[in-house]
Design an enzyme around this catalytic site. Structure first.
Site, short mmCIF file in Angstrom:
data_model
loop_
_atom_site.label_atom_id
_atom_site.label_comp_id
_atom_site.label_asym_id
_atom_site.label_seq_id
_atom_site.Cartn_x
_atom_site.Cartn_y
_atom_site.Cartn_z
N SER A 152 -5.79 -3.56 3.48
CA SER A 152 -6.67 -3.08 5.11
C SER A 152 -8.17 -3.51 4.89
O SER A 152 -8.39 -4.69 4.52
CB SER A 152 -6.20 -1.83 5.35
N ASP A 315 3.64 -4.90 10.06
CA ASP A 315 2.26 -4.58 10.49
C ASP A 315 2.12 -4.51 11.88
O ASP A 315 2.16 -5.65 12.30
CB ASP A 315 1.42 -5.51 9.55
N HIS A 348 1.87 -0.90 9.02
CA HIS A 348 0.52 -1.37 8.00
C HIS A 348 0.38 -0.54 6.84
O HIS A 348 0.00 -1.22 5.87
CB HIS A 348 -0.61 -1.14 9.12
#
Length: 368
Positions: A152, A315, A348
């Site tokens: 991320s 995601d 995610h």
């Protein structure tokens, strides 16, 4: 592994925007041993609400280990018998009130005033996070990194490293990220911060450290928690279960579903160790992400390192199409690139909690 928290200090740091920050302190952790020629170092960059605690435990009684403990350790995919693995807290780290986190940001004391900075703290960027890490790398005497990796926001830092310092690493593993933060995500990030700004207790960022806007911060963290997961996770875990047996949400406004109360509870616990201004600064740093010197996606073509880009089709933060486009842009510059999908119920957060099946691919990539 029992992990020792260490402190790295810089007398001053100049941001990419030209502002000077004095007395910068960041925490860092390491796992494994740096070899004689300092060639076995792997830098792990952390995600938006994460810290340097990537693996191991600070004490035996800790309930949970670091977020990538399934990958990092003796004999694991990122083998600490072979590699020196290290990670640092970013500037403006969200968890500024966690005793295991050391960071410099709005909640820090301004040495010129003796009071916390608040919104007088300069805006910082993902490139600044990488620059502070670069100072730590230099301090450790490491001239070239075996790899840089992270999920991320850690993936954004990984890409920034590879574009800004293209000759300083052999490999990169950016995870659940993309080469730019697009308009959709910019707007979502703005919503993450909006509840704080709407909370009267925020006081335009001038709240006392013991009177921060907890209502707004908690709601902001509910948004972060929900978007970083997936409806598969929510439906599987909770379905339409009532929060309290027999308390039908259809009968009263203050009767809730379990999905609501669990997300609220997670956010309330996180708010205890977070700082509201730090969240807003992180929002801005991510919204303005610029991968390299020119601040355009073309900077991805400057990357020379062998790349393994891992993304999740589920995601809801960084869309899979954007991740694949990032891989294509890096390959266009001539770097060797491969991709792989991470599957799981967490959306995610698959890049945190569903990484074990990718362990062997990561091991082989690091060893090649």
């Amino acid at each position: 592994m029992i992990v020792e928290k260490k402190v790295f200090e810089l007398p001053e740091f100049r941001t990419s925007g030209g502002q000077l920050i004095k007395n910068v302190r960041i925490g860092w952790e390491s796992y494994g041993t740096l070899n004689a020629d300092r060639s076995n170092a792997i830098l792990i960059a952390h995600y938006f609400s994460g810290t340097s605690h990537a693996a191991g435990r600070h004490a035996k009684e800790d309930v949970f280990p670091g977020y990538w403990d399934a990958l990092i350790g003796p004999g694991k995919a990122i083998d600490t018998d072979r590699y020196f693995v290290f990670s640092s807290d970013t500037l403006v780290n969200l968890n500024a009130r966690d005793p295991h986190v050391i960071t410099t940001g709005p909640a820090s004391i301004n040495p010129d005033t003796g009071k916390s900075y608040g919104l007088d703290f300069p805006l910082v960027t993902i490139r600044d996070f990488a620059a502070v890490q670069k100072a730590l790398v230099d301090y450790l005497g490491i001239r070239r990194l075996h790899a840089v990796m992270g999920p991320s926001m850690g993936g954004l830092q990984t890409l920034a490293w590879a574009a800004i310092y293209p000759d300083m690493m052999d490999r990169i593993v950016p995870v659940i990220c993309a080469g730019e933060v697009d308009a959709w995500l910019i707007a979502w990030l703005g919503l993450w911060g909006a509840p704080i700004i709407a909370d009267p207790a925020w006081k335009n960022g001038a709240y006392a450290l013991d009177e921060q806007p907890l209502a707004g911060l908690k709601l902001a963290l509910e948004l972060v928690t929900l978007q970083a997961n997936h409806w598969i996770w929510a439906d599987t875990q909770f379905g339409r279960t009532f929060a309290e047996p027999g308390a039908d949400p259809g009968n009263a406004l203050r009767n809730y579903f379990k999905a609501q109360t669990v997300v609220s509870g997670i956010a309330a616990e996180r708010a205890k160790i977070s700082d509201a201004n730090h969240l807003l600064y992180l929002v801005k740093a991510n919204q303005t992400f610029a991968v390299g010197p020119t601040g355009t996606v073309a900077d991805l073509e400057k990357i020379k390192a062998r790349t393994l880009l891992l993304y999740s089709p589920e995601d809801q933060v960084f869309r899979a199409a954007k991740s694949r486009a990032t891989a294509a842009a890096i390959a266009k510059g001539g770097a060797e690139v491969e991709t792989a999908e991470i599957h799981g119920p967490f959306g995610h957060a698959n890049g945190l909690f569903a990484m074990a099946p990718l362990g062997e691919k990561i091991r082989e990539f690091l060893a090649a």
